[in-house]
Design an enzyme around this catalytic site. Structure first.
Site, short mmCIF file in Angstrom:
data_model
loop_
_atom_site.label_atom_id
_atom_site.label_comp_id
_atom_site.label_asym_id
_atom_site.label_seq_id
_atom_site.Cartn_x
_atom_site.Cartn_y
_atom_site.Cartn_z
CD GLU A 51 -1.76 -2.39 1.59
OE1 GLU A 51 -0.56 -2.63 1.88
OE2 GLU A 51 -2.66 -3.23 1.72
CG PHE A 113 -9.72 -9.38 11.50
CD1 PHE A 113 -8.46 -9.78 11.92
CD2 PHE A 113 -10.00 -9.43 10.14
CE1 PHE A 113 -7.51 -10.22 11.01
CE2 PHE A 113 -9.06 -9.88 9.22
CZ PHE A 113 -7.81 -10.28 9.66
CD GLN A 114 -7.32 -7.14 7.85
OE1 GLN A 114 -8.22 -6.92 7.06
NE2 GLN A 114 -6.14 -7.62 7.50
CE LYS A 163 -16.97 -6.52 4.00
NZ LYS A 163 -16.36 -7.80 4.36
CG MET A 478 22.48 12.21 2.36
SD MET A 478 23.60 13.41 1.62
CE MET A 478 22.67 13.97 0.21
C1 LIG Z 1 12.44 5.81 4.84
C2 LIG Z 1 13.75 6.45 5.13
N1 LIG Z 1 14.57 5.92 6.05
C3 LIG Z 1 15.77 6.50 6.31
C4 LIG Z 1 16.15 7.65 5.67
C5 LIG Z 1 17.49 8.31 5.99
N2 LIG Z 1 18.36 8.29 4.80
C6 LIG Z 1 18.49 9.37 4.01
S1 LIG Z 1 19.50 9.08 2.70
C7 LIG Z 1 19.81 7.51 3.23
C8 LIG Z 1 20.74 6.61 2.44
C9 LIG Z 1 20.27 6.34 1.07
O1 LIG Z 1 21.16 5.41 0.48
P1 LIG Z 1 21.07 5.10 -1.06
O2 LIG Z 1 19.67 4.83 -1.46
O3 LIG Z 1 22.06 4.05 -1.39
O4 LIG Z 1 21.46 6.48 -1.72
P2 LIG Z 1 22.90 7.21 -1.81
O5 LIG Z 1 22.90 8.26 -0.76
O6 LIG Z 1 23.96 6.20 -1.61
O7 LIG Z 1 22.90 7.80 -3.19
C10 LIG Z 1 19.13 7.24 4.41
C11 LIG Z 1 19.21 5.98 5.14
C12 LIG Z 1 15.23 8.18 4.75
N3 LIG Z 1 15.48 9.32 4.10
N4 LIG Z 1 14.06 7.57 4.48
#
Ligand SMILES: Cc1ncc(C[n+]2csc(CCOP(=O)(O)OP(=O)(O)O)c2C)c(N)n1
Ligand SMILES: [Mg+2]
Lengths: 580, 171
Positions: A51, A113-114, A163, A478
């Site tokens: 979803e 439920f749900q 529902k 990042m």
């Molecule tokens: C749902 C979610 N969880 C954690 C983060 C924190 N976060 C931001 S960038 C990142 C790393 C992303 O890694 P990747 O997809 O390999 O991209 P890169 O920076 O290596 O290009 C994380 C964990 C986020 N933005 N969203």
């Protein structure tokens, strides 16, 4: 009067709103609606695999077509799974109508439920939400929901439908008029617009700081922005969300501003004398340290949402209006009076000085693919087809924003406000559904792509020829970059271990898989991806520890940008760490 | 590093809202989710057809935050109008409190005497207790309650503030 079931009334109302595509996933509490869908042919249902994917796909559809996205999910886990997408659409002002099933009204509150308190959970991450307790209220609710989702500052609206309300019948007065209590102002007050014209006409160092609001306002707002930029001769910069509203190929374009914005955009923001903010909201990723943010400028802010004005930065001239309308009003006054702007030669020569720093340059490499180079080559190979680009979240997102260039609105779909990893693939699915002939590419990271990777199955099922271009650096780049800059390279849990074989994975889903790690072969590999008439997953192995620059470190001023990695400190004080 | 606090002002806001399920939760929850203060909140149906309610909220915050609070309230769909009584000018604020004291002898006489001075009415009495009803501005009620602590205060119930602008106009 003839009667219809709630589910049938709902379908009639969706048709009345011009809905042709719904992204959803069935379950017990929406079975009556799924049965009503089965018995009609006008609405296409796109079956996602999770979803969250439905909500992001609807966002991608909405952002790329300008029409509201519609989501249909079941109660409990169906609704909670969609919450991330709802929150994402809320922060990025994307119009969605999310229909959630709910347990029968007689069971609400009994931990049935749900059962989940969907209106409670989504109350503060939606623009508005409803629990419909009587099928006779459905038509009015759906109509108001579409108005609220699309008018004013757009956003997600949730309608929770028990529902028994889907099964029970009510008179089919679908055409009836319902009172509408939502009337956002569109036009700006004349006096304020007039003052804005005067301020801009007198400015010696003006800048247009634009945001996602220009895109939300519709294609005419982008056209009007181009005209205003030409009339005033002012440089234009934009937030991440506003890319494409002003053509990147124009001379007056400074590039994106903010944390990973260009040196020239951030310096011009800092040194301007009149800042004209159009549909942007002074987010912390834009302003850097607030007390050092453009200290000497007069600030004009046009926003349709009055709560965005004076929220973080005090402005001198607030204008609550639709940006497109306000810009048109300004152009009319400007042209009507044959206003002559100040000569801006001095301002432009300053800007040329900042531009000559060439802040987006990066160290070239013959042995490995630099991630920036990969984006440049992808751009070169696809720009003639005006592709729709979606992204995940991380360095690859920022490199895409810096090195891929957009000349038209609605082509750049990214999760800005919430920064949701896992957005890009489902958003690409939604964008391709809404734009069957477009080239749609998700620029991804190897970590983010795994967050909604199940949506590959959706693309296979609906024969969507989307391309996923993974900048695979084997790191949550990042996060690794921040750890390097602020925590003395203590890389806590940021390595992407145990990665799947993306080529084999692609094939398992019936996609084509391509891998490339050689800069000399990159162009051919990209050409192969583009030539393939079907979905492709491209595993682009890039330099592993490249960092994304320029960068305004958190807690710093625009003038304190880090331009290259040799300026990196490796530590940061607590005040700055807390701002992250 | 320590967390810094800013100087706050007290403001009384009145909101005209649709009387429908969830409106109060939406408003109160918006205050919590955005980190705004609620000192008191009262709500009651005010229209003949029961379609609208009036909510009075007493809040605290630095001026820019108060401005944001008003804007965020206005952004909610069921909120039709927000008035900042504190900004709007002369207005009246009233609150009702029920105050129970218990005691005997001199203490009881003193409680009665103070109640008289503060124009509090006795609405329940037993041989060793009273319940007083008092209305007034929040300061008056605060002072009365403080005095009652000296003479056997048992418990207090307060309605929170309602307010209207002075003069013939509507807020
Ligand atoms: C749902 C979610 N969880 C954690 C983060 C924190 N976060 C931001 S960038 C990142 C790393 C992303 O890694 P990747 O997809 O390999 O991209 P890169 O920076 O290596 O290009 C994380 C964990 C986020 N933005 N969203
Ligand atoms: Mg990565």
């Amino acid at each position: 009067m003839p009667e219809k079931s709630g589910a049938e009334i709902l379908i009639d109302c969706l048709l009345e709103q011009g809905v042709d595509t719904v992204f959803g996933y069935p379950g017990g509490a929406v079975l009556p609606i799924y049965d009503a869908l089965f018995q009609q042919k006008k609405i296409r249902h796109v079956l996602v695999r999770h979803e969250a994917g439905a909500a992001h796909a609807a966002e991608g559809y909405a952002r790329s077509t300008g029409k509201p996205g519609v989501v249909l999910v079941t109660s409990g886990p169906g609704a909670t799974n969609a919450v991330t997408g709802i929150a994402d659409a809320f922060l990025d002002s994307i119009p969605l109508v999310v229909l959630t099933g709910q347990v029968a009204t007689t069971l609400i509150g009994s931990d049935a439920f749900q059962e989940a308190d969907t209106v409670g959970i989504t109350r503060h991450c939606s623009k508005h939400n409803y629990l419909v307790k009587d099928p006779a209220d459905l038509a009015a609710t759906v109509r108001e929901a579409f108005t609220i989702a699309t008018k004013g500052r757009p956003g997600p609206v949730v309608i929770d439908i028990p529902k028994n309300v889907q099964v029970a019948t009510a008179p089919t007065d679908v055409k009836g008029n319902s009172p509408n209590r939502f009337h956002p102002a569109r036009e700006a007050e004349y006096a304020a617009i007039n003052q804005a014209v005067e301020l801009l006409a007198k400015a010696k160092a003006p800048i247009l700081y634009t945001g996602g609001g220009v895109i939300n306002s519709g294609p005419d707002a982008s056209a009007a922005l181009r005209e205003l930029a030409e009339l005033t001769g002012a440089p234009v910069t934009s937030t991440l969300m506003g890319l494409g509203a002003y053509p990147a190929s124009s001379e007056a374009w400074l590039g994106m501003l903010g944390m990973h914005g260009t040196y020239e955009a951030n310096m011009a923001m800092n040194q301007c004398d009149v800042m004209f903010c159009l549909g942007a909201r002074f987010d912390d990723r834009i302003t850097g340290r607030l007390d050092a943010f453009s200290p000497d400028s007069i600030k004009i802010h046009v926003d349709i949402d009055r709560s965005s004005i004076n929220k973080t930065v005090r402005v001198d001239l607030p204008i609550v209006a639709d940006v497109g309308t306000a810009i048109r009003q300004m152009i009319d006054i400007w042209k009507g009076r044959k206003v002559k702007p100040q000569p801006l030669t001095e301002w432009w020569s300053k800007i040329e000085g900042w531009r000559s720093v060439r802040c987006l340059n990066y160290p070239a490499s013959k042995s490995e693919i630099m991630p920036q180079y990969a984006i440049e080559r992808l751009y070169a190979a696809t720009k003639d087809r005006a592709p729709i680009i979606t992204t995940e979240v991380g360095q690859h997102q920022m490199w895409a924003a810096q090195h891929f260039h957009f000349d038209a609105p609605n082509k750049w779909l990214t999760s800005g406000g919430l920064g949701t990893m896992g957005y890009g693939l489902p958003a690409a699915v939604g964008a391709q559904m809404g734009n069957p002939d477009a080239l749609v590419i998700d620029i991804a990271g190897e970590a983010s792509i795994q967050m909604n990777i199940q949506e590959m199955g959706t693309a296979t099922q609906y024969r969507l020829p989307i391309k996923i271009f993974i900048l695979n650096n084997e790191w949550m780049g990042m996060v690794r970059q921040w750890q390097q800059l602020t925590y003395e390279s203590r890389y806590s849990e940021s390595y992407s271990d145990s990665l799947p074989d993306f080529v084999a994975l692609a094939e398992a889903y019936g996609w084509k898989g391509i891998r490339c790690d050689d800069p000399a072969k990159l162009d051919d590999a990209i050409a192969e991806m583009l030539a393939y008439d079907g979905p492709v997953m491209f595993d682009c192995r890039v330099a592993k520890t490249a960092n994304c620059f320029p960068m305004v470190p958190s807690g710093a001023a625009h003038t304190e940008m880090i331009l290259h990695s040799d300026e990196v400190s490796g530590t940061m004080d607590d005040e700055a760490k807390a701002l992250v | 590093m320590h967390i810094k606090e800013e100087v706050s002002e007290r403001h009384v806001l009145t909101l005209t809202v649709d009387n429908e399920a969830g409106t109060l939760a939406r408003i109160a929850g918006m205050f919590t989710s955005r980190g705004y203060n609620i000192d008191s909140l009262t709500v009651a149906d005010i229209s003949e057809d029961h379609a609208t309610s009036r909510i009075t909220i007493v809040t605290k915050g630095p001026p820019p935050v108060i401005d944001q609070i008003i804007a965020q309230c206005e952004r909610l769909v069921p909120v039709h109008k927000v008035t900042d009584l504190t900004e709007a000018g002369p207005h009246v604020e009233r609150e009702l409190a029920l105050v129970k004291v218990s005691g005997a002898g001199d203490q009881r006489v003193e409680a009665m005497r103070l109640a008289d001075i503060y124009r509090a009415r006795v609405i329940d009495a037993t041989v060793n207790s009273f319940i007083f009803e008092i209305t007034g501005g929040p300061d008056k009620i605060d002072t009365f309650v403080t005095l009652m602590r000296e003479v056997g205060l048992v418990e207090v119930g307060r309605t929170g503030i309602v307010g209207l602008m002075r003069g013939s106009g509507a807020s």
